[in-house]
Every structure is written in C-alpha cells, then in structure tokens.
Design a protein around this motif. Structure first.
Motif, short mmCIF file in Angstrom:
data_model
loop_
_atom_site.label_atom_id
_atom_site.label_comp_id
_atom_site.label_asym_id
_atom_site.label_seq_id
_atom_site.Cartn_x
_atom_site.Cartn_y
_atom_site.Cartn_z
N ASP A 230 46.52 42.84 47.40
CA ASP A 230 47.59 41.84 47.27
C ASP A 230 47.24 40.78 46.23
OD1 ASP A 230 45.58 41.17 49.09
OD2 ASP A 230 46.84 39.75 50.18
N LEU A 231 45.96 40.68 45.88
CA LEU A 231 45.55 39.67 44.89
C LEU A 231 45.23 40.29 43.52
CD1 LEU A 231 43.46 37.43 47.30
CD2 LEU A 231 45.61 36.85 46.18
N TYR A 232 45.55 41.59 43.38
CA TYR A 232 45.25 42.31 42.13
C TYR A 232 45.83 41.58 40.91
CZ TYR A 232 45.03 46.36 38.96
OH TYR A 232 44.77 47.21 37.91
N HIS A 233 47.14 41.27 40.96
CA HIS A 233 47.79 40.66 39.79
C HIS A 233 47.34 39.22 39.56
CE1 HIS A 233 50.22 44.10 38.91
NE2 HIS A 233 50.54 44.19 40.19
N ALA A 234 46.89 38.55 40.62
CA ALA A 234 46.42 37.17 40.46
C ALA A 234 45.18 37.14 39.56
CB ALA A 234 46.09 36.56 41.82
N THR A 235 44.51 38.27 39.44
CA THR A 235 43.31 38.34 38.60
C THR A 235 43.64 37.94 37.16
OG1 THR A 235 42.64 40.16 40.01
CG2 THR A 235 41.33 39.82 38.04
N SER A 236 44.85 38.23 36.71
CA SER A 236 45.24 37.84 35.34
C SER A 236 45.17 36.33 35.18
CB SER A 236 46.67 38.31 35.04
OG SER A 236 46.67 39.70 34.79
N VAL A 237 45.68 35.59 36.17
CA VAL A 237 45.63 34.13 36.10
C VAL A 237 44.18 33.66 36.14
CG1 VAL A 237 46.29 31.99 37.25
CG2 VAL A 237 47.86 33.93 37.28
N HIS A 238 43.38 34.30 36.99
CA HIS A 238 41.99 33.88 37.14
C HIS A 238 41.20 34.10 35.85
CE1 HIS A 238 42.72 34.52 41.68
NE2 HIS A 238 43.41 33.52 41.17
N ARG A 239 41.49 35.18 35.17
CA ARG A 239 40.78 35.43 33.89
C ARG A 239 41.15 34.39 32.83
NH1 ARG A 239 37.48 36.21 32.26
NH2 ARG A 239 37.71 37.64 30.50
N VAL A 240 42.42 34.00 32.80
CA VAL A 240 42.84 32.97 31.83
C VAL A 240 42.09 31.67 32.12
CG1 VAL A 240 44.78 31.50 31.12
CG2 VAL A 240 45.11 33.97 31.35
N LEU A 241 42.04 31.28 33.40
CA LEU A 241 41.36 30.02 33.74
C LEU A 241 39.87 30.11 33.46
CD1 LEU A 241 43.26 29.11 37.04
CD2 LEU A 241 43.49 28.02 34.80
N GLN A 242 39.27 31.25 33.75
CA GLN A 242 37.83 31.41 33.45
C GLN A 242 37.56 31.24 31.97
OE1 GLN A 242 37.41 35.29 35.12
NE2 GLN A 242 36.99 34.54 37.19
N GLU A 243 38.41 31.86 31.15
CA GLU A 243 38.19 31.76 29.69
C GLU A 243 38.37 30.33 29.21
OE1 GLU A 243 37.46 34.23 27.10
OE2 GLU A 243 36.69 35.21 28.88
N LEU A 244 39.42 29.66 29.71
CA LEU A 244 39.66 28.28 29.27
C LEU A 244 38.51 27.38 29.68
CD1 LEU A 244 43.45 27.89 30.25
CD2 LEU A 244 42.55 27.91 27.92
N LEU A 245 37.97 27.61 30.88
CA LEU A 245 36.93 26.72 31.41
C LEU A 245 35.52 27.17 31.04
CD1 LEU A 245 38.53 26.20 34.96
CD2 LEU A 245 38.23 24.42 33.21
N GLY A 246 35.42 28.30 30.34
CA GLY A 246 34.10 28.80 29.95
C GLY A 246 33.28 29.27 31.14
N LEU A 247 33.93 29.88 32.13
CA LEU A 247 33.22 30.35 33.33
C LEU A 247 32.90 31.84 33.20
CD1 LEU A 247 35.47 28.57 36.00
CD2 LEU A 247 33.28 27.80 35.08
N PRO A 248 31.85 32.30 33.89
CA PRO A 248 31.51 33.73 33.78
C PRO A 248 32.58 34.63 34.39
CG PRO A 248 30.03 32.58 35.31
CD PRO A 248 30.92 31.55 34.72
N GLU A 249 32.61 35.87 33.92
CA GLU A 249 33.61 36.83 34.37
C GLU A 249 32.99 37.77 35.40
OE1 GLU A 249 34.78 39.42 31.15
OE2 GLU A 249 35.93 40.70 32.51
N PRO A 250 33.40 37.69 36.66
CA PRO A 250 32.83 38.63 37.64
C PRO A 250 33.48 40.02 37.49
CG PRO A 250 34.26 37.01 38.73
CD PRO A 250 34.38 36.77 37.26
#
Ligand code: GLU
Length: 294
Positions: A230-250
């Motif tokens: 159910d959270l599969y598509h939310a991953t797209s939002v999480h990747r955008v935020l990780q890139e903007l904030l310079g956080l590692p990608e799990p």
C-alpha cells in the motif's frame, strides 16, 4: 558491506492487526536472514489519536508475536526538532509554500470541475491532487488568509522540486520474502508528479508522514525499508525528499497485503482482525503465522 538495518514503523492510533503482524514478522525474518538489525519506530506524530496506552499494548502484541527487537526505539513525538530543520532546509530551497484551501473547498472545487464532465487528477491513493490556492481563491482572499490566523498546510511545490532535481530519479526494489530477499534489485522509475503538492507540515504540526519517514529512515540508518504494498507509490515522494535533503537511499521491499473478507485493506477499527482480540480469543502465535501464510 554494511550491516542491513530493518525497521517496523507502526502508528499507535489503534490496535495492531494481522497485516501489521505480517510486516513485523517479515522484517524480523529478513533481519535474521541477512544478519542485520531490526528496529522499531513509533510513528506518533498525530498526538490526538496516538496514546501511550495504545503504544504499550502495541509492544505487548509484538512480544506475543515473538519478534526480537533491537534498541533503541525511536518515537517521532520526541523528534519534532529534526523534522523542523528538514522543513527549513526545504523552505530555504524555495520548494515549500503555505496552502490555505480547506478540505471542503478542495472537495467543492473538484466536484464542480467533475460535474462539467472533466476528470480531475487523483494521486495514487485516490485523493484529488491539490488544485493550488489561485485556482480557487481570489487574490484578495488569498492575501486575507495569509495575513490572518487562518490554518494552512505547508506543501511541497512538486513541479519546482522536480525541476530543481533535474533528473529522472529511481528507487531500488527487492523482494520481501523467502528467496526473493536475496535477489538483485530492480530500478523503478520515480513518478512523483502524480502526487502533486503533498503536505509536509501543518500550521500546528511541524511534520507529516512523508517528511518524518525520510528523516527518520536516515537518522536510524535504515538500509532496507520493508513495508506493505500500500506504500509502494509513496516511495516516489520519499525519493524526491531524500534527494532534496541529501539523505541516503535505502533499498525498498514491498510485501503482499492481507485483505479483509470484503477484499479491502484491513483497518485498525476492525476489532475482528486485531491481534489483541485474536489472542484473547485463544489464537496462538503459531496459528497466527499459519493464518498469514508464514
Ligand atoms: N506508519 C506507517 C503505517 O503504519 C508505516 C510507514 C512506513 O513503513 O513507511 O502504515
């Protein structure tokens, strides 16, 4: 190679159900199979619905399930300052704006649009994409709200964020169970535009699910996010935020969902599938594992 770190991140706003049991057990199994650690995160930013009693009962359920947990537990309600600094970082980048439309106003706007036979875009969860204040409010009304004490949400300007990143993002998806745990990852293209301007915080709450999840996955050193489909598509939002904030990608691993008899996702309000009531009805954890196909 770094040691894998998994996490189970429930919200104590109701009792855990069999779907949570599947998630917790799959995380615990994966951590054991890959010789990693398994942490718990209490996602209690909604202080009106999450209670310490429910949190206590949640840990009782996890103990009954027999999942071995590592320390420390991260409680989101104790970490607001971290979300606030991440939010400020995004604000400094110019990709956050205050949005004043109420739920009722969004609903009215979307229905009037759809009554004319035009489809209004929906996000992957089925909610209407935020139309933008200028689509609904006059300049004067917008100014009035901005100058007053009106409630607002801080939203990510998705278009500006994607433009700033300027590249096609992806995430790495791996299997969640059995042999698939060891497979090579697949690159999934990020499609964050379909979410529109997601909420990052509100006037009285300095964070949202999307913002806190990426901040905490980084702070807890999570290498493998294993959660429901159910959270599969939310991953797209999480990747955008990780890139903007310079956080590692799990790495991401999304597991099958257990649906109710009506074919719908289980909810915390349905007592029939809560671990507590099943346990009180005499179910053993061995029977439960069988029931959820483990
Ligand atoms: N707190 C979320 C939930 O209970 C899970 C968040 C996540 O795994 O990313 O559904």
């Amino acid at each position: 190679m770094t040691m894998p770190v998994f996490r189970f991140a429930p919200s104590p706003n109701g009792h855990l159900h069999v779907g949570h049991a599947l998630s917790a057990l799959l995380n615990a199994r994966a951590a054991i199979a890959l010789e990693g650690r398994f942490l718990v995160r209490v996602e209690d930013i909604d202080q009106t619905r999450c209670t310490s009693q429910l949190e206590e009962e949640m840990f009782e359920d996890l103990a009954w399930l027999g999942v071995p947990l590592d320390e420390p537990v991260l409680r989101q309600s104790e970490n607001f300052s971290h979300y606030r600094s991440a939010l400020e970082k995004l604000q400094d980048m110019g990709v956050v704006y205050p949005a004043y439309l109420t739920r009722a106003e969004i609903k009215r706007f979307v229905s009037s649009f759809e009554e004319r036979g035009q489809a209004w875009p929906r996000d992957p969860d089925g909610a209407p994409v935020y139309p933008g204040d200028d689509a609904v409010l006059s300049d004067e009304e917008r100014k009035k709200r901005a100058d007053s004490d009106a409630p607002f949400a801080l939203r990510l300007d998705m278009k500006a964020a994607l433009q700033k990143l300027g590249k096609q993002l992806t995430w790495k998806e791996v299997g969640a169970e059995g042999k698939a745990l060891f497979e090579r990852s697949r690159q999934i293209p990020v499609d964050a535009a379909t979410w529109g301007d997601v909420v990052l915080a509100r006037k009285d709450t300095p964070t949202s699910y999307h913002l806190s999840v990426v901040v905490d996955d980084a702070r807890q050193g999570i290498t493998d996010v294993l959660r429901g489909l159910d959270l599969y598509h939310a991953t797209s939002v999480h990747r955008v935020l990780q890139e903007l904030l310079g956080l590692p990608e799990p790495l991401y691993r999304h597991h099958r969902l257990i649906l109710g008899e009506d074919g719908r996702k289980l909810s915390k309000s349905n007592q029939d599938t809560s671990l507590r009531s099943l346990r009180q009805g005499g179910l053993t954890h061995v029977q439960l594992r069988k029931m959820i196909g483990l």
